[in-house]
Write a protein that holds these residues in place. Structure first.
Motif, short mmCIF file in Angstrom:
data_model
loop_
_atom_site.label_atom_id
_atom_site.label_comp_id
_atom_site.label_asym_id
_atom_site.label_seq_id
_atom_site.Cartn_x
_atom_site.Cartn_y
_atom_site.Cartn_z
N GLN A 1 17.06 26.83 -35.42
CA GLN A 1 17.84 25.71 -34.97
C GLN A 1 17.06 24.92 -34.20
N ASP A 2 16.88 23.64 -34.23
CA ASP A 2 16.14 22.65 -33.61
C ASP A 2 16.73 21.40 -33.77
N ASN A 3 16.63 20.44 -32.62
CA ASN A 3 17.48 19.05 -32.87
C ASN A 3 16.80 18.30 -33.72
N GLU A 4 15.32 18.45 -34.18
CA GLU A 4 14.65 17.63 -34.88
C GLU A 4 13.94 18.51 -35.93
N PRO A 5 13.99 17.98 -37.22
CA PRO A 5 13.31 18.77 -38.37
C PRO A 5 11.93 19.08 -38.16
N LYS A 6 11.26 20.07 -38.42
CA LYS A 6 10.04 20.27 -38.18
C LYS A 6 9.94 21.32 -39.55
N TYR A 7 8.52 21.21 -40.05
CA TYR A 7 8.02 21.97 -41.28
C TYR A 7 6.48 22.12 -41.26
N GLY A 8 6.41 23.32 -41.72
CA GLY A 8 4.81 23.45 -41.95
C GLY A 8 4.55 24.80 -42.75
N LEU A 9 3.39 25.26 -42.60
CA LEU A 9 3.21 26.60 -43.25
C LEU A 9 2.30 27.48 -42.26
N VAL A 10 2.09 28.73 -42.53
CA VAL A 10 1.31 29.69 -42.06
C VAL A 10 0.49 30.01 -43.39
N VAL A 11 -0.79 29.94 -43.40
CA VAL A 11 -1.50 29.93 -44.66
C VAL A 11 -2.48 31.23 -44.31
N THR A 12 -2.58 32.09 -45.24
CA THR A 12 -3.52 33.18 -45.25
C THR A 12 -4.52 33.01 -46.17
N ALA A 13 -5.78 33.38 -45.87
CA ALA A 13 -6.83 32.90 -46.98
C ALA A 13 -7.80 34.13 -46.84
N ILE A 14 -8.61 34.40 -47.85
CA ILE A 14 -9.58 35.13 -47.97
C ILE A 14 -11.05 34.42 -48.12
N ALA A 15 -11.83 35.02 -47.19
CA ALA A 15 -13.26 34.39 -47.18
C ALA A 15 -14.37 35.50 -47.03
N ASP A 16 -15.35 35.10 -47.21
CA ASP A 16 -16.72 35.84 -47.11
C ASP A 16 -17.08 35.14 -45.70
N ILE A 17 -17.12 36.12 -44.71
CA ILE A 17 -17.32 35.78 -43.27
C ILE A 17 -18.83 35.03 -43.22
N ASP A 18 -19.72 35.25 -43.99
CA ASP A 18 -21.14 34.56 -44.21
C ASP A 18 -21.17 33.03 -44.55
N SER A 19 -20.16 32.81 -45.48
CA SER A 19 -19.78 31.51 -45.91
C SER A 19 -18.99 30.51 -45.44
N VAL A 20 -18.17 31.09 -44.21
CA VAL A 20 -17.21 30.09 -43.62
C VAL A 20 -18.02 28.96 -42.96
N VAL A 21 -17.26 27.81 -43.30
CA VAL A 21 -17.77 26.57 -42.82
C VAL A 21 -17.26 26.23 -41.36
N ALA A 22 -17.74 26.23 -40.19
CA ALA A 22 -17.30 25.91 -38.78
C ALA A 22 -17.13 24.46 -38.71
N ASN A 23 -16.83 23.97 -37.58
CA ASN A 23 -16.73 22.55 -37.31
C ASN A 23 -18.10 22.52 -36.30
N ALA A 24 -18.60 23.66 -35.98
CA ALA A 24 -19.89 23.34 -35.21
C ALA A 24 -20.98 23.81 -36.15
N GLY A 25 -22.28 23.43 -35.74
CA GLY A 25 -23.61 23.87 -36.46
C GLY A 25 -24.17 22.42 -36.98
N SER A 26 -23.59 21.38 -36.95
CA SER A 26 -24.14 20.31 -37.56
C SER A 26 -25.84 20.21 -36.75
#
Length: 294
Positions: free
Chosen positions: A84-109
């Motif tokens: 219960q909440d005063n204002e509507p809120k919605y979103g998702l928890v997302v589970t993904a599968i990944a090869d750790i060596d191919s994950v792209v981070a926001n660091a590394g440029s």
């Protein structure tokens, strides 16, 4: 790998809000070059007299919108949790599968990388105009479609090259997310205003003052991190700092691969495929914004 994201409504249509919130939640996964597998709903909704109760069919439509976008992404929503909440809120928890060596981070440029953006800017300013009844129905549909568009195709195009870094553009705005990218690696960036895709209607709305509080906060936060060309106006600064909802991907890629990436993005039909700047050598991690590409 798991991510979670949710927020309050940015459009009046509950079904489209569900689509936008789901697309936004999936973007973190796509920005890392990963494939989503399953999702959980996360919901706050005013149920009960103390909370200015809304009709349950609004909740149903929000969930239908989220389920529709998850289906487009090719994943099931397998459960979730509601409070219960005063204002509507919605979103998702997302589970993904990944090869750790191919994950792209926001660091590394790396110095010399081109920066490619895959959606135009302006959703924060337009949704503020919507809240003030200052947006046309045509513009409402345009921004709704933009925010509800998955970053899946952009992520798949990214796999045709070897990106050094990637992030999705959301609440910190374009320059805020570039700052995260540069600060994490100890490099700088140079951005060309005339190369950044922006919805045409945004400029007039910004000049009329339809600026979200988050956008102004972003500009203030970046005051020591950005070096502005003196010819760039405050309105232009605010647009580059506009707090986005479900924005595009920003990809740092070696210059010899950027043409191939842009071509792949166009073939996938992404909303934009613009080379907006480059990574430069600057250990202070500052962003230099120029008016035009020299």
């Amino acid at each position: 790998m798991q991510t979670v994201d949710y927020f309050t409504p940015v459009v009046d249509d509950p079904f489209r809000f569900g689509e936008i919130a789901a697309a936004n939640a999936l973007s973190d996964i796509y920005a890392m070059g990963c494939e989503p597998m399953i999702a959980l709903n996360i919901i706050g909704f005013p149920i009960g007299r103390r909370l200015n109760e809304l009709p349950m069919d609004i909740l149903a439509k929000i969930l239908q919108g989220g389920a529709s976008k998850a289906a487009e992404a090719g994943i099931p929503i397998v459960g979730g949790h509601t409070i219960q909440d005063n204002e509507p809120k919605y979103g998702l928890v997302v589970t993904a599968i990944a090869d750790i060596d191919s994950v792209v981070a926001n660091a590394g440029s790396r110095v010399g990388d081109d920066l490619i953006l895959t959606k135009p800017l302006g959703s924060g300013i337009v949704t503020t105009a919507i809240k003030n009844d200052a947006a046309s129905q045509e513009l409402i549909e345009k921004i709704t479609t933009l925010m509800a568009t998955l970053n899946r195709d952009a992520a798949h195009a990214m796999k045709t090259v070897s990106p050094h870094a990637c992030t999705d553009i959301t609440g910190f705005g374009l320059l805020g997310h570039i700052h995260e990218m540069t600060l994490s690696t100890g490099v700088g960036a140079e951005i060309y205003l005339n190369q950044v895709p922006v919805l045409d209607e945004v400029w007039d709305l910004a000049r009329q003052g339809y600026i979200p509080g988050g956008t102004r906060a972003n500009l203030k936060f970046l005051s020591d991190a950005v070096v502005w060309d003196p010819s760039i106006s405050e309105v232009e600064q605010l647009v580059l700092c506009d707090a986005q909802t479900s924005g595009g991907l920003l990809i740092a890629v070696a210059p010899e691969e950027s043409d191939r990436l842009i071509q792949a993005l166009k073939e996938k039909g992404t909303l934009a495929a613009h080379r907006i700047g480059k990574i430069i050598d600057d250990p202070s991690a500052r962003i230099r914004v120029r008016k035009v590409l020299p």
